[in-house]
Design an enzyme around this catalytic site. Structure first.
Site, PDB file in Angstrom:
ATOM      1  CE  LYS A  13      -1.718   3.053   2.669  1.00 33.52           C
ATOM      2  NZ  LYS A  13      -1.825   4.232   1.794  1.00 33.52           N
ATOM      3  CD  GLU A  37      10.668  12.848  11.078  1.00 33.93           C
ATOM      4  OE1 GLU A  37       9.496  12.531  11.324  1.00 33.93           O
ATOM      5  OE2 GLU A  37      11.470  12.103  10.498  1.00 33.93           O
TER       6      GLU A  37
HETATM    7  P1  NAD Z   1       2.554   8.659   7.526  1.00 34.24           P
HETATM    8  O1  NAD Z   1       2.820   7.890   8.757  1.00 34.24           O
HETATM    9  O2  NAD Z   1       1.518   9.696   7.549  1.00 34.24           O
HETATM   10  O3  NAD Z   1       2.133   7.681   6.337  1.00 34.24           O
HETATM   11  C1  NAD Z   1       2.919   6.579   5.936  1.00 34.24           C
HETATM   12  C2  NAD Z   1       2.025   5.550   5.296  1.00 34.24           C
HETATM   13  O4  NAD Z   1       1.116   5.077   6.270  1.00 34.24           O
HETATM   14  C3  NAD Z   1       1.180   6.057   4.131  1.00 34.24           C
HETATM   15  O5  NAD Z   1       1.058   5.055   3.146  1.00 34.24           O
HETATM   16  C4  NAD Z   1      -0.161   6.302   4.797  1.00 34.24           C
HETATM   17  O6  NAD Z   1      -1.256   6.229   3.895  1.00 34.24           O
HETATM   18  C5  NAD Z   1      -0.206   5.180   5.796  1.00 34.24           C
HETATM   19  N1  NAD Z   1      -1.087   5.409   6.939  1.00 34.24           N
HETATM   20  C6  NAD Z   1      -1.469   6.569   7.507  1.00 34.24           C
HETATM   21  N2  NAD Z   1      -2.334   6.328   8.520  1.00 34.24           N
HETATM   22  C7  NAD Z   1      -2.464   4.982   8.618  1.00 34.24           C
HETATM   23  C8  NAD Z   1      -3.196   4.121   9.471  1.00 34.24           C
HETATM   24  N3  NAD Z   1      -3.970   4.566  10.447  1.00 34.24           N
HETATM   25  N4  NAD Z   1      -3.087   2.816   9.273  1.00 34.24           N
HETATM   26  C9  NAD Z   1      -2.292   2.316   8.320  1.00 34.24           C
HETATM   27  N5  NAD Z   1      -1.596   3.071   7.457  1.00 34.24           N
HETATM   28  C10 NAD Z   1      -1.672   4.393   7.608  1.00 34.24           C
HETATM   29  O7  NAD Z   1       3.967   9.215   7.058  1.00 34.24           O
HETATM   30  P2  NAD Z   1       4.286  10.131   5.806  1.00 34.24           P
HETATM   31  O8  NAD Z   1       3.782  11.492   6.124  1.00 34.24           O
HETATM   32  O9  NAD Z   1       3.850   9.470   4.546  1.00 34.24           O
HETATM   33  O10 NAD Z   1       5.897  10.098   5.846  1.00 34.24           O
HETATM   34  C11 NAD Z   1       6.626  10.897   6.694  1.00 34.24           C
HETATM   35  C12 NAD Z   1       7.087  10.147   7.920  1.00 34.24           C
HETATM   36  O11 NAD Z   1       7.657   8.906   7.547  1.00 34.24           O
HETATM   37  C13 NAD Z   1       8.179  10.857   8.685  1.00 34.24           C
HETATM   38  O12 NAD Z   1       7.939  10.776  10.066  1.00 34.24           O
HETATM   39  C14 NAD Z   1       9.445  10.087   8.342  1.00 34.24           C
HETATM   40  O13 NAD Z   1      10.468  10.170   9.255  1.00 34.24           O
HETATM   41  C15 NAD Z   1       8.923   8.731   8.195  1.00 34.24           C
HETATM   42  N6  NAD Z   1       9.812   7.936   7.327  1.00 34.24           N
HETATM   43  C16 NAD Z   1      10.642   7.020   7.918  1.00 34.24           C
HETATM   44  C17 NAD Z   1      11.516   6.292   7.130  1.00 34.24           C
HETATM   45  C18 NAD Z   1      12.458   5.306   7.741  1.00 34.24           C
HETATM   46  O14 NAD Z   1      13.046   4.507   7.007  1.00 34.24           O
HETATM   47  N7  NAD Z   1      12.652   5.306   9.047  1.00 34.24           N
HETATM   48  C19 NAD Z   1      11.537   6.479   5.767  1.00 34.24           C
HETATM   49  C20 NAD Z   1      10.681   7.417   5.216  1.00 34.24           C
HETATM   50  C21 NAD Z   1       9.799   8.132   6.014  1.00 34.24           C
END
Ligand code: NAD
Length: 500
Positions: free
Chosen positions: A188, A396
């Site tokens: 997803k 962050e």
């Molecule tokens: P996010 O957590 O909002 O979303 C990530 C994914 O989770 C998306 O596909 C989103 O649709 C899904 N999602 C959101 N709510 C959900 C739920 N309740 N249940 C299941 N899935 C859900 O993050 P973002 O805004 O897309 O990305 C930014 C964040 O990701 C930052 O905090 C960043 O540090 C982190 N990140 C971490 C890494 C790593 O390798 N550690 C890599 C990239 C991004």
């Protein structure tokens, strides 16, 4: 492509995608569609299906069937490797297409997207070798008449939920390794950057991956993502995203089937610079570490912790470097810093830039939102006079905002680096091996760089300490993460009876 000038341009009409189950696209039918605007141009570029929880059931059922009938897990490692190598070949052929759609949906510079896709080819090639070499263990210290085997079995159906900052790279840091041991998958992508995950599904089918082994559902995290977290037929879930959603992932696993979890979450990563570093190199590295991917990078080096004697001079070196970076149209080959990917993230970064000034930090450079046509852009921003308790130093931001914190001793630098809930990545810049190695041993981070930053490769594991996550992706570590260990104890010859 604008043929007259051979400059890349956004498509005239948005490209429509279905979602991908059982080796083929499923049309939207009467489902709603989401339109994605290019953050670099402000025009619609893709249309994607808003899948429903019922669609998740369909995709999981396809992956479940493909796992249970052993059409993939039952193959030899050599046969799986052949498919992964073919996928690398097809990806190489379609690299320009993948890079183009990645840039359009994400806003990253096209040159960077091309480099990332090139790196992904290498991940498929490397994972192919791991598919062949993955093996277990034996114990023959069990006495005559007995022997034990330890085998590595694929976990089963793996769900992968990815964010929008590196939609294709993060996917490919997982998919080939997950497939190497025989798992089947449901991916997803983020609802704003789904196109290239669907392109990967096409590429895998073209490479001969059996139907149902790789499925894609598109749509919102709160519906489609949540349905995956709670799904009883998903055996393992790899979640990459924010720490806040990561907590929901853990909770849902506990309330459903205790699925195995891999979590890659947020970071607030230190870059420690000693006075004995090559300051020109370090300034370039620090500038790259904060401005690459417009700072929308979980491993961005957002906290510059610099020896006090050089703090002013070094801050200026970094700010001068950043001022020379080329911001603009992500489809322009010369652009180094592209657009901010989402409207919400754009507001968040601008909010933190204002908050830093309200908190009393000094805006040394950047901080504005330049106009480069229809997109949204933010200049790399450097703050001095920062104290460790300020929000800009602790939270962050996920944008090109660097805070400068001076230190006097190595112990103080290490303590400042570790003074965070996160533990994703860190760098040290020093020509003194004693200092560099001491810092590398004592800073809590899953990835550590000495005299460089944001470096890695298909062999190198990634993942975080503390609130940055659980488990590791990539390399042999990433393959083993998606296996479970089974022990098989074998007796031969006549049994020594318990009841005589
Ligand atoms: P996010 O957590 O909002 O979303 C990530 C994914 O989770 C998306 O596909 C989103 O649709 C899904 N999602 C959101 N709510 C959900 C739920 N309740 N249940 C299941 N899935 C859900 O993050 P973002 O805004 O897309 O990305 C930014 C964040 O990701 C930052 O905090 C960043 O540090 C982190 N990140 C971490 C890494 C790593 O390798 N550690 C890599 C990239 C991004």
């Amino acid at each position: 492509m604008d043929k007259a000038t051979s400059r890349l341009s956004p498509p005239e009409t948005p490209r429509s995608f279905g979602f991908y189950v059982d080796g083929r696209y499923i049309d939207a039918g009467n489902r709603e569609m989401a339109v994605r605007n290019s953050p670099g141009h402000g025009v619609p570029v893709t249309k994607l299906v808003k899948c429903t929880p019922a669609d998740v059931d369909m995709a999981v059922a396809s992956a479940r069937k493909a796992f249970d009938d052993r059409r993939w897990s039952g193959l030899s490692g050599a046969d799986r490797a052949a498919v992964l190598l073919k996928a690398a070949e097809v990806l190489r052929e379609r690299a320009e297409e993948v890079a183009y759609w990645e840039t359009l949906e994400n806003g990253k510079p096209i040159s960077q997207a091309r480099a990332e896709v090139g790196g992904c080819v290498g991940m498929f090639e490397y994972a192919a070798g791991l598919a062949r070499s993955l093996h277990g263990d034996t114990f023959n210290n069990t006495g005559d008449g007995a022997m034990a085997l330890v085998t590595r079995e694929p976990v089963g159906v793996v769900g992968v939920i990815t964010p929008w900052n590196f939609p294709f790279l993060i996917l490919c840091e997982r998919v080939p390794y997950i497939l190497a041991s025989g798992n089947t998958m449901v991916a997803k992508p983020s609802e704003v950057t789904s196109a290239t995950t669907l392109l990967l599904a096409e590429i895998l089918t073209e490479a001969g991956l059996p139907q149902g082994v790789f499925n894609v559902v598109t749509g919102a995290g709160s519906t489609v993502g949540q349905a995956m977290l709670e799904h009883m037929q998903i055996d393992m879930l790899s979640f990459t995203g924010s720490t806040a959603v990561g907590r929901a992932v853990v909770e849902a696993a506990g309330k459903s089937n205790f699925k195995k979890l891999g979590l890659e979450l947020g970071g607030k990563n230190p870059q420690i610079v000693f006075a004995d570093a090559d300051l020109e190199d370090a300034a370039d590295g620090v500038a790259f570490g904060i401005a690459f991917n417009t700072g929308q990078c979980c491993v961005s080096g957002s906290r510059l912790i610099v020896e006090r004697s050089i703090a002013d001079k070094f801050g200026k070196l970094v700010a001068d470097k950043l001022a020379k970076a080329r911001i603009g149209d992500p489809l322009d080959e010369t652009t180094q810093i592209g657009a901010i990917t989402t409207d919400a993230q754009n507001s968040t970064i601008l909010h933190y830039i204002a908050k830093g000034q309200d908190e009393g930090a000094t805006l040394m450079s950047g901080g504005t939102a330049p106009d480069h046509g229809g997109g949204q852009f933010i200049e790399p921003t450097v703050f001095t006079d920062v104290t460790p308790d300020m929000a800009i130093a602790r939270e962050e931001i996920f944008g090109p905002v660097l805070t400068i914190l001076p230190f006097d001793t190595m112990e103080e630098a290490i303590a400042m680096a570790n003074d965070t809930e996160y533990g994703l990545a860190a760098s040290v810049w020093s020509k003194n091996i004693d200092k560099a190695m001491t810092v590398s041993r004592q800073v809590q981070a899953g990835r550590f760089w000495v005299n460089t930053t944001l470096a890695g490769g298909p062999e190198i594991p990634i993942g975080g300490f503390k609130a940055s996550g659980w488990g590791r992706e990539a390399g042999i570590y990433g393959v083993e993460e998606y296996t479970q260990v089974k022990s098989v104890f074998i007796e031969f010859g006549k049994r020594d009876h318990w009841i005589s």
